[in-house]
Design an enzyme around this catalytic site. Structure first.
Site, PDB file in Angstrom:
ATOM      1  CB  CYS A   2      -8.987  -4.688   1.356  1.00  0.00           C
ATOM      2  SG  CYS A   2      -7.919  -4.894   2.807  1.00  0.00           S
ATOM      3  CD  GLU A 102      -9.108   2.801  -0.065  1.00  0.00           C
ATOM      4  OE1 GLU A 102      -8.255   3.215  -0.888  1.00  0.00           O
ATOM      5  OE2 GLU A 102      -9.556   1.640  -0.059  1.00  0.00           O
TER       6      GLU A 102
END
Length: 227
Positions: A2, A102
């Site tokens: 992340c 992402e």
């Protein structure tokens, strides 16, 4: 992993969701990046507080706020790694978010960013760790990291790792400073179910950490009409 996330939810909603004792103010964030200040919930003397922490954990024995920021910690090894093991036992936190990014490789072009949310778009919490150290100017620095685990089937299309998202019924156990059994704590750190997640492509504007505005979360075709 992340590396970027969002927190657009109003503070009043977060106070209710996370049962924070005191009110606070937050500016909507569309592109939170490493080394920036992030909102975090921790438990102190039996009460939950919302604080601002530097994203990129600095171990308690660190003497300087420099070097590569440890923005993520693997859930499988955090309990034993020197940089994280003390925090894993006694300095755990929740890091509120309502989406994270992402990137997917695109043939013959730049990577395409995706915004990943829960299917109903409600806010959620990453499992986090926090630490305290002194910077070069002797000021206290409170910093944090986000725990990651293996990706669920849906997210594996984009990356083999994902942040640990805790369901609300685990907020209490994760924050409880009296729980120090690493096996119990590790059992909480599972991939979030694929069926409860949603992702969609967004503007490549998010690639630049300096951009932190609503245009970061719009689909590419809409962004093109705004240019």
């Amino acid at each position: 992993m992340c590396g970027r996330f969002t927190l657009r939810t109003p503070a009043a909603n977060l106070i209710e969701i996370f049962e924070v004792a005191r009110s606070f103010e937050l500016t909507p964030r569309y592109n939170i990046a490493p080394t920036q200040q992030v909102a975090a919930v921790r438990e102190v003397n039996g009460q939950r507080e919302m604080v601002q922490l530097r994203w990129g954990l600095l171990p308690s024995w660190s003497e300087a706020a420099s070097g590569p920021p440890m923005i993520n910690a693997r859930a499988e090894t955090a309990a034993t790694r020197p940089a994280f093991r003390h925090a894993f036992r006694s300095r755990r936190c929740l890091i509120p978010a309502d989406g994270f990014y992402e990137w997917q490789a695109a043939e013959g072009g730049p990577k395409q960013p995706f915004l990943i949310t829960l299917r109903d778009e409600r806010p959620f919490a990453f499992a986090g760790l926090w630490e305290r150290c002194r910077g070069p100017d002797e000021k206290t620095i409170d910093s944090c990291t986000i725990l990651t685990t293996e990706a669920n089937d849906r997210l594996r299309e984009l990356h083999d790792r994902m942040p640990v998202i805790l369901p609300p019924d685990l907020y209490g156990p994760w924050l409880d400073p009296h729980i120090e059994d690493t096996a119990v704590l590790e059992s909480l750190l599972k991939p979030y179910p694929s069926a409860e997640m949603h992702f969609r492509p967004v503007s490549r504007r998010v690639n630049n950490a300096k951009n932190d505005d609503p245009d970061c979360v719009v689909p590419p075709e809409i962004q093109n009409t705004l240019l």
